[in-house]
Design a protein around this motif. Structure first.
Motif, PDB file in Angstrom:
ATOM      1  N   GLN A 134     -76.128 -24.906   6.835  1.00  0.00           N
ATOM      2  CA  GLN A 134     -75.425 -23.632   6.812  1.00  0.00           C
ATOM      3  C   GLN A 134     -75.905 -22.674   7.893  1.00  0.00           C
ATOM      4  O   GLN A 134     -75.094 -21.993   8.525  1.00  0.00           O
ATOM      5  CB  GLN A 134     -75.553 -22.991   5.427  1.00  0.00           C
ATOM      6  CG  GLN A 134     -74.747 -23.736   4.380  1.00  0.00           C
ATOM      7  CD  GLN A 134     -74.602 -22.962   3.086  1.00  0.00           C
ATOM      8  OE1 GLN A 134     -74.764 -21.749   3.057  1.00  0.00           O
ATOM      9  NE2 GLN A 134     -74.288 -23.656   2.008  1.00  0.00           N
ATOM     10  N   SER A 135     -77.203 -22.601   8.154  1.00  0.00           N
ATOM     11  CA  SER A 135     -77.688 -21.667   9.157  1.00  0.00           C
ATOM     12  C   SER A 135     -77.202 -22.052  10.548  1.00  0.00           C
ATOM     13  O   SER A 135     -76.851 -21.192  11.361  1.00  0.00           O
ATOM     14  CB  SER A 135     -79.223 -21.586   9.133  1.00  0.00           C
ATOM     15  OG  SER A 135     -79.787 -22.857   9.419  1.00  0.00           O
ATOM     16  N   ILE A 173     -70.590 -20.100  14.533  1.00  0.00           N
ATOM     17  CA  ILE A 173     -69.513 -19.116  14.337  1.00  0.00           C
ATOM     18  C   ILE A 173     -69.870 -17.794  15.009  1.00  0.00           C
ATOM     19  O   ILE A 173     -69.024 -17.140  15.633  1.00  0.00           O
ATOM     20  CB  ILE A 173     -69.241 -18.907  12.835  1.00  0.00           C
ATOM     21  CG1 ILE A 173     -68.767 -20.220  12.200  1.00  0.00           C
ATOM     22  CG2 ILE A 173     -68.198 -17.818  12.624  1.00  0.00           C
ATOM     23  CD1 ILE A 173     -67.565 -20.840  12.855  1.00  0.00           C
ATOM     24  N   SER A 174     -71.136 -17.400  14.910  1.00  0.00           N
ATOM     25  CA  SER A 174     -71.577 -16.168  15.569  1.00  0.00           C
ATOM     26  C   SER A 174     -71.394 -16.262  17.083  1.00  0.00           C
ATOM     27  O   SER A 174     -70.972 -15.299  17.736  1.00  0.00           O
ATOM     28  CB  SER A 174     -73.041 -15.892  15.224  1.00  0.00           C
ATOM     29  OG  SER A 174     -73.519 -14.748  15.904  1.00  0.00           O
ATOM     30  N   ALA A 175     -71.705 -17.436  17.651  1.00  0.00           N
ATOM     31  CA  ALA A 175     -71.542 -17.628  19.092  1.00  0.00           C
ATOM     32  C   ALA A 175     -70.075 -17.550  19.498  1.00  0.00           C
ATOM     33  O   ALA A 175     -69.737 -16.992  20.550  1.00  0.00           O
ATOM     34  CB  ALA A 175     -72.135 -18.969  19.508  1.00  0.00           C
ATOM     35  N   ILE A 177     -68.812 -18.495   5.531  1.00  0.00           N
ATOM     36  CA  ILE A 177     -69.434 -18.529   6.854  1.00  0.00           C
ATOM     37  C   ILE A 177     -68.405 -18.273   7.948  1.00  0.00           C
ATOM     38  O   ILE A 177     -68.656 -17.553   8.919  1.00  0.00           O
ATOM     39  CB  ILE A 177     -70.139 -19.879   7.072  1.00  0.00           C
ATOM     40  CG1 ILE A 177     -71.346 -20.003   6.134  1.00  0.00           C
ATOM     41  CG2 ILE A 177     -70.582 -20.037   8.523  1.00  0.00           C
ATOM     42  CD1 ILE A 177     -71.970 -21.380   6.108  1.00  0.00           C
ATOM     43  N   GLU A 178     -67.228 -18.845   7.812  1.00  0.00           N
ATOM     44  CA  GLU A 178     -66.214 -18.744   8.865  1.00  0.00           C
ATOM     45  C   GLU A 178     -65.373 -17.479   8.769  1.00  0.00           C
ATOM     46  O   GLU A 178     -64.559 -17.207   9.662  1.00  0.00           O
ATOM     47  CB  GLU A 178     -65.298 -19.973   8.820  1.00  0.00           C
ATOM     48  CG  GLU A 178     -66.019 -21.287   9.007  1.00  0.00           C
ATOM     49  CD  GLU A 178     -65.528 -22.076  10.209  1.00  0.00           C
ATOM     50  OE1 GLU A 178     -64.478 -21.718  10.767  1.00  0.00           O
ATOM     51  OE2 GLU A 178     -66.203 -23.048  10.580  1.00  0.00           O
ATOM     52  N   ASN A 181     -76.461 -20.049  22.474  1.00  0.00           N
ATOM     53  CA  ASN A 181     -76.995 -18.945  23.278  1.00  0.00           C
ATOM     54  C   ASN A 181     -75.994 -18.439  24.302  1.00  0.00           C
ATOM     55  O   ASN A 181     -76.325 -17.563  25.109  1.00  0.00           O
ATOM     56  CB  ASN A 181     -78.277 -19.397  23.992  1.00  0.00           C
ATOM     57  CG  ASN A 181     -79.393 -19.726  23.029  1.00  0.00           C
ATOM     58  OD1 ASN A 181     -79.628 -18.998  22.066  1.00  0.00           O
ATOM     59  ND2 ASN A 181     -80.085 -20.832  23.273  1.00  0.00           N
ATOM     60  N   GLY A 182     -74.793 -19.024  24.290  1.00  0.00           N
ATOM     61  CA  GLY A 182     -73.771 -18.608  25.248  1.00  0.00           C
ATOM     62  C   GLY A 182     -73.833 -19.350  26.560  1.00  0.00           C
ATOM     63  O   GLY A 182     -73.076 -19.039  27.488  1.00  0.00           O
TER      64      GLY A 182
END
Length: 525
Positions: A137-138, A144-146, A177-178, A367-368
């Motif tokens: 999950q992490s 998703i954050s990226a 999460i999404e 990290n992009g």
């Protein structure tokens, strides 16, 4: 007496409290709001309550909303908004008893699809998120954050294995999460081996349809979604996607359809990869689907199942595998399949940017950082390209005899490319820029390619000039394949009108002769 009264009063109060708890319901989401099936003029907003509630969906192209849809007393809600304007941002919220259920400070909005099929846009690709497994999950959250931080796409393609259905609360974990992404852009997934039965999957995702395969368009991209599992015996594939099956005939019809031809890019997404880095290539997929993709010039084929990113190319069709969405990664492995040019196990998403005539694919880590990039040229543009400058399929290296990089290209890189195209008429020449005629030839090519200045050494293939880090085996192979497409689809040269004119002159002379003979016969008579 007072004790009895107090005891009776206490019993009544406790009973009232119990009844009030039993009859009142806290209004909560079982599955938060998410978007599906966004077109130029419509969108589907879906969510689930923990119990049946009456509600209203409010929406509009301003944060004050303006339009309202009344929702029945249901647990599951799938509300389609219609009569929307193309390329427009819409905001939405849900009301229960006049109370806003979605936090206005969070972004609940979406853009409808653009009206222009060549308009610039971005979409994203992920796979193998497995949200039901706590250890994943992490990593899934980071992916998703990226995406929201570095890409923020118009729509999201998911290559399958969204969850592990054997885990409790798997779907709730996935949607939670999404949610920051799916409440702003629609999701279009394929069903993987771990996603459970088709009926339940179809109830969550409209695109899956009753058969599990479907197609949709968004801007420049026409996407075809297939329903095929992975790691199955050959009899399964014969029954599921064999040449006489319903799904294969549907796919063939889609590839031949006018709707598909109107879009610059065609994408096909299925769960099993067509090409894997190792030698475990599925002979049924490569033998049955690959020829169909090549015949109809599919631009991009997307697969999942494996937990890494890879890129392959074969006869003008590009193939990627994207499965770094959160599940534990595959170990690195040696590339043994000639079609596979790149492979890297990494948590990632793929950013796909449309800027006609190119579709730029970028594999982006959490990290992009972009660790792979490739331009897919639209089949429409390939068909309209002019023939190459020299009319020959030649790799020309412009450089100096004293240049170490030139020697490396001559002795290592270019021979490797020529070996790939053995027997196909690809030739190589080296031009020393210290010689005037070679330098003048280079300047002419530079002008024809747009005037961009390059540092030597420079490799020319047709009108394309490559220099520096652009000169790789992969890029040279792609440019040669483009020339093959140009020659294959170059319009036939118009036939010379001379034979037709000559035939007309001959007919006129014959006609005149007949008339002359006829008149002569009449005079004699």
């Amino acid at each position: 007496m007072n004790r009895i009264f107090t005891l009776s009063r206490l019993v009544v109060l406790m009973l009232s409290l119990f009844l009030s708890i039993g009859t009142s319901q806290t209004i909560n989401f079982n599955l938060p709001c998410y978007l599906q099936s966004v077109t130029r003029t419509s969108a589907l907003v879906s969510w689930e309550w923990t119990g049946p509630f009456e509600s209203r969906l409010v929406y509009g192209n301003a944060e004050q909303y303006g339009d309202t849809v009344f929702c029945k007393k249901n647990i599951r809600n799938d509300i389609r908004l219609t009569d929307l304007k193309p390329g427009t941002r819409y905001y939405y919220n849900i009301l229960v008893d006049d109370k806003l259920m979605l936090n206005p400070r969070e972004e609940f909005s979406f853009f409808t699809a653009p009206g222009d099929k060549r308009e610039n846009m971005v979409f994203a690709i992920i796979g193998d998120t497995r949200s039901g497994e706590e250890s994943f999950q992490s990593d899934h959250e980071d992916v998703i954050s990226a995406i929201t931080q570095y890409t923020m796409p118009s729509f999201l393609l998911h290559t399958g294995d969204l969850v592990d259905v054997t885990e409790q609360e798997a779907w709730r974990a996935f949607f939670k999460i999404e949610s920051p992404l799916m409440r702003q852009c629609p999701i279009y997934p394929v069903r993987g081996n771990s996603d459970g039965n088709r009926e339940h999957f179809s109830s969550l995702f409209e695109i899956h349809g009753k058969d599990g395969w479907n197609a949709f368009s968004y801007g420049a991209v026409y996407t075809i979604i297939l329903n095929i599992s992975d790691r199955k015996p050959e009899s399964y594939f014969q029954k599921t996607i064999g040449p006489d099956t319903k799904q294969y005939l549907w796919l063939k019809a889609e590839l031949q359809s006018n709707a598909r031809r109107e879009h610059p890019f065609t994408v096909v997404m299925l769960f099993p990869p067509v090409f894997r880095p190792g030698e475990d290539v599925n002979p049924f997929l490569t033998g049955t689907l690959r020829p169909l993709f090549e015949k109809h010039q599919v631009d991009l084929v997307i697969g999942g199942s494996e937990h890494y990113f890879s890129f392959a190319t074969e006869n003008g069709v590009n193939y990627i595998v994207s499965g770094g969405g959160g599940a534990s990664l595959n170990p690195p492995e040696a590339i043994k399949t000639k079609q596979v040019k790149f492979m890297q196990p990494a948590f990632h998403h793929v950013r796909a940017t449309v800027h006609y005539p190119a579709l730029t694919l970028e594999a982006v880590d959490n990290n992009g950082t972009v660790f792979f990039s490739h331009d897919v040229i639209s089949r429409q543009a390939r068909q309209q390209m002019p023939p190459n400058v020299s009319g020959e399929r030649t790799i020309t290296l412009f450089g100096s005899k004293e240049c170490p990089d030139c020697q490396k290209l001559k002795q290592q890189v270019i021979p490797q490319v020529l070996e790939m195209f053995t027997g196909q008429g690809i030739t190589f020449e080296f031009r020393d820029i210290d010689e005037d005629d070679a330098y003048q030839q280079y300047l002419g090519l530079e002008t024809m390619s747009g005037g961009k200045k390059h540092s030597f050494p420079v490799v020319a293939i047709g009108k394309k000039l490559l220099s520096g880090e652009e000169i790789t085996v992969l890029n040279l192979e792609v440019e040669i394949q483009k020339l093959q497409h140009v020659q294959q689809y170059e319009p036939e040269k118009s036939k010379s009108p001379m034979p037709v004119l000559l035939s007309i002159v001959v007919l006129l002379l014959i006609g005149a002769g007949i008339i002359f003979i006829y008149k002569s016969q009449r005079k004699k008579g």
